[in-house]
Motif scaffolding. Structure first.
Motif, PDB file in Angstrom:
ATOM      1  N   ASP A 100       0.853  -1.179   0.000  1.00  0.00           N
ATOM      2  CA  ASP A 100       0.000   0.000   0.000  1.00  0.00           C
ATOM      3  C   ASP A 100       0.895   1.238   0.000  1.00  0.00           C
ATOM      4  N   VAL A 101       0.388   2.339  -0.516  1.00  0.00           N
ATOM      5  CA  VAL A 101       1.150   3.585  -0.509  1.00  0.00           C
ATOM      6  C   VAL A 101       0.346   4.647   0.232  1.00  0.00           C
ATOM      7  N   PRO A 102       1.028   5.527   0.949  1.00  0.00           N
ATOM      8  CA  PRO A 102       0.301   6.550   1.705  1.00  0.00           C
ATOM      9  C   PRO A 102      -0.216   7.660   0.806  1.00  0.00           C
ATOM     10  N   ALA A 103      -1.385   8.148   1.142  1.00  0.00           N
ATOM     11  CA  ALA A 103      -1.945   9.342   0.520  1.00  0.00           C
ATOM     12  C   ALA A 103      -2.254  10.323   1.641  1.00  0.00           C
ATOM     13  N   ASP A 104      -1.825  11.551   1.479  1.00  0.00           N
ATOM     14  CA  ASP A 104      -1.970  12.539   2.539  1.00  0.00           C
ATOM     15  C   ASP A 104      -3.432  12.661   2.970  1.00  0.00           C
ATOM     16  N   GLY A 105      -3.659  12.473   4.269  1.00  0.00           N
ATOM     17  CA  GLY A 105      -5.000  12.594   4.825  1.00  0.00           C
ATOM     18  C   GLY A 105      -5.842  11.336   4.760  1.00  0.00           C
ATOM     19  N   GLU A 106      -5.317  10.298   4.100  1.00  0.00           N
ATOM     20  CA  GLU A 106      -6.034   9.027   3.997  1.00  0.00           C
ATOM     21  C   GLU A 106      -5.383   7.983   4.899  1.00  0.00           C
ATOM     22  N   VAL A 168       0.413  11.411   6.866  1.00  0.00           N
ATOM     23  CA  VAL A 168       0.870  12.799   6.739  1.00  0.00           C
ATOM     24  C   VAL A 168       2.154  12.783   5.921  1.00  0.00           C
ATOM     25  N   LEU A 169       2.086  13.290   4.705  1.00  0.00           N
ATOM     26  CA  LEU A 169       3.246  13.274   3.816  1.00  0.00           C
ATOM     27  C   LEU A 169       3.979  14.610   3.874  1.00  0.00           C
ATOM     28  N   ASP A 170       5.259  14.556   4.230  1.00  0.00           N
ATOM     29  CA  ASP A 170       6.076  15.762   4.279  1.00  0.00           C
ATOM     30  C   ASP A 170       6.638  16.124   2.908  1.00  0.00           C
ATOM     31  N   ARG A 171       6.486  15.199   1.954  1.00  0.00           N
ATOM     32  CA  ARG A 171       7.036  15.405   0.602  1.00  0.00           C
ATOM     33  C   ARG A 171       6.230  14.537  -0.358  1.00  0.00           C
ATOM     34  N   PRO A 172       5.917  15.014  -1.546  1.00  0.00           N
ATOM     35  CA  PRO A 172       5.184  14.174  -2.492  1.00  0.00           C
ATOM     36  C   PRO A 172       5.909  12.861  -2.757  1.00  0.00           C
ATOM     37  N   LEU A 173       5.178  11.782  -2.690  1.00  0.00           N
ATOM     38  CA  LEU A 173       5.798  10.463  -2.814  1.00  0.00           C
ATOM     39  C   LEU A 173       6.446  10.265  -4.183  1.00  0.00           C
ATOM     40  N   THR A 191      -2.444  -1.173  -8.350  1.00  0.00           N
ATOM     41  CA  THR A 191      -3.650  -0.400  -8.075  1.00  0.00           C
ATOM     42  C   THR A 191      -3.514   0.996  -8.698  1.00  0.00           C
ATOM     43  N   GLY A 192      -4.629   1.698  -8.816  1.00  0.00           N
ATOM     44  CA  GLY A 192      -4.633   2.984  -9.491  1.00  0.00           C
ATOM     45  C   GLY A 192      -3.694   4.002  -8.878  1.00  0.00           C
ATOM     46  N   ASP A 193      -3.626   4.040  -7.542  1.00  0.00           N
ATOM     47  CA  ASP A 193      -2.744   5.027  -6.900  1.00  0.00           C
ATOM     48  C   ASP A 193      -1.284   4.717  -7.182  1.00  0.00           C
ATOM     49  N   VAL A 194      -0.944   3.428  -7.214  1.00  0.00           N
ATOM     50  CA  VAL A 194       0.430   3.039  -7.537  1.00  0.00           C
ATOM     51  C   VAL A 194       0.724   3.328  -9.006  1.00  0.00           C
ATOM     52  N   ALA A 195      -0.215   3.020  -9.892  1.00  0.00           N
ATOM     53  CA  ALA A 195      -0.028   3.283 -11.318  1.00  0.00           C
ATOM     54  C   ALA A 195       0.247   4.763 -11.569  1.00  0.00           C
ATOM     55  N   ALA A 196      -0.440   5.628 -10.839  1.00  0.00           N
ATOM     56  CA  ALA A 196      -0.210   7.066 -10.996  1.00  0.00           C
ATOM     57  C   ALA A 196       1.206   7.441 -10.572  1.00  0.00           C
ATOM     58  N   LEU A 198       3.763   5.525 -10.639  1.00  0.00           N
ATOM     59  CA  LEU A 198       4.718   4.925 -11.581  1.00  0.00           C
ATOM     60  C   LEU A 198       4.911   5.773 -12.841  1.00  0.00           C
ATOM     61  N   THR A 199       4.108   6.803 -13.031  1.00  0.00           N
ATOM     62  CA  THR A 199       4.348   7.730 -14.139  1.00  0.00           C
ATOM     63  C   THR A 199       5.493   8.686 -13.825  1.00  0.00           C
ATOM     64  N   SER A 200       5.922   8.732 -12.567  1.00  0.00           N
ATOM     65  CA  SER A 200       7.050   9.584 -12.173  1.00  0.00           C
ATOM     66  C   SER A 200       8.358   9.020 -12.714  1.00  0.00           C
ATOM     67  N   VAL A 201       9.251   9.897 -13.100  1.00  0.00           N
ATOM     68  CA  VAL A 201      10.573   9.459 -13.585  1.00  0.00           C
ATOM     69  C   VAL A 201      11.393   8.840 -12.464  1.00  0.00           C
ATOM     70  N   HIS A 202      10.964   9.050 -11.226  1.00  0.00           N
ATOM     71  CA  HIS A 202      11.717   8.540 -10.072  1.00  0.00           C
ATOM     72  C   HIS A 202      11.299   7.121  -9.674  1.00  0.00           C
ATOM     73  N   TRP A 203      10.243   6.610 -10.297  1.00  0.00           N
ATOM     74  CA  TRP A 203       9.695   5.321  -9.905  1.00  0.00           C
ATOM     75  C   TRP A 203       9.916   4.268 -10.983  1.00  0.00           C
ATOM     76  N   THR A 204      10.171   3.027 -10.523  1.00  0.00           N
ATOM     77  CA  THR A 204      10.402   1.891 -11.415  1.00  0.00           C
ATOM     78  C   THR A 204       9.527   0.724 -10.979  1.00  0.00           C
ATOM     79  N   LEU A 205       9.001  -0.004 -11.939  1.00  0.00           N
ATOM     80  CA  LEU A 205       8.177  -1.188 -11.659  1.00  0.00           C
ATOM     81  C   LEU A 205       8.968  -2.462 -11.937  1.00  0.00           C
ATOM     82  N   VAL A 206       8.902  -3.404 -11.004  1.00  0.00           N
ATOM     83  CA  VAL A 206       9.468  -4.740 -11.173  1.00  0.00           C
ATOM     84  C   VAL A 206       8.359  -5.738 -10.823  1.00  0.00           C
TER      85      VAL A 206
END
Length: 232
Positions: A100-106, A168-173, A191-196, A198-206
């Motif tokens: 799971d990945v954190p979402a601010d406020g969730e 509470v996210l101090d920086r965008p994931l 999941t949709g939140d992870v897929a979003a 993974l569009t970041s240049v900083h993220w990689t899928l294995v």
């Protein structure tokens, strides 16, 4: 040399990484499995989600670790994702294992796939704790009977407060260097939140062709993926 801080998901403690740790250390890296408060040998320690975030931050500071790779499995992706921003330049990378990945406020509860009410009811029935899975829940997850028994026997009820408190996210994931490990027997697609993310240049899928608990089903392969993520 990377320093892996390994945090298992709900109901599990540091013991869940017993077969992964030697593989990591054999490559010359540091491996530091962590039990979160309220679980396993720390089951009597009161814990909320912020407690779990602090557990991770404190462990990095206590051991004075640098080049840290934070590894979060399942539920623990939520506190790991928050802790990543809080350890500053000690962080090298985050690896999220079918997490799971954190979402601010969730919270974990608010985004539960069956609906918050279902998980809230289960926690209430458990007296404020989320009861561990039974052997039947592990069917189709690439685990032997012995591995299932080990997980079931070692699991402890998970503190409900850690599931209900909002992140509470101090920086965008998406700004944090990350590798996401998708275990295909637990769903073909992220999941949709992870897929979003993974569009970041900083993220990689294995991907891994195994179930949701690869530290048990495929520990050597998981260790190799962790090392490649740290070194790549």
């Amino acid at each position: 040399m990377a320093n892996f801080v390994l945090v298992a998901g709900a109901w599990l403690g540091s013991w869940a990484w017993d077969e992964v740790v030697p593989e990591l250390r054999a490559t010359g890296h540091g491996a530091h499995p962590l039990t979160l408060s309220g679980l396993a040998e720390k089951r009597d320690v009161p814990a909320g989600q912020r407690t779990h975030v602090q557990d991770i931050v404190d462990e990095v500071a206590r051991l004075d670790l640098r080049d840290v790779v934070l590894v979060g499995h399942s539920y623990s992706g939520i506190p790991v994702g928050q802790a990543a921003a809080r350890i500053g330049d000690r962080l090298a990378r985050v690896v999220l294992v079918d997490a799971d990945v954190p979402a601010d406020g969730e919270s974990f509860v608010s985004t539960w796939w069956e609906g918050p009410e279902r998980l809230e009811a289960a926690i209430a029935e458990g007296g404020g704790f989320w009861a561990p899975l039974t052997a039947a829940d592990f069917d189709g997850q690439d685990l032997t009977d012995e591995q299932v028994a080990r997980i079931v026997d070692g699991s402890t009820p998970h503190p409900g407060a850690s599931l209900a408190e909002p992140a509470v996210l101090d920086r965008p994931l998406g700004e944090i260097p990350a590798t996401y490990v998708k275990c295909l027997l637990d769903g073909d697609e992220p999941t949709g939140d992870v897929a979003a993310l993974l569009t970041s240049v900083h993220w990689t899928l294995v991907t891994m062709d195994t179930g949701h608990w690869p530290m048990f089903s495929r520990p050597r392969e998981l260790a190799r993926i962790l090392v490649e993520a740290a070194e790549g």
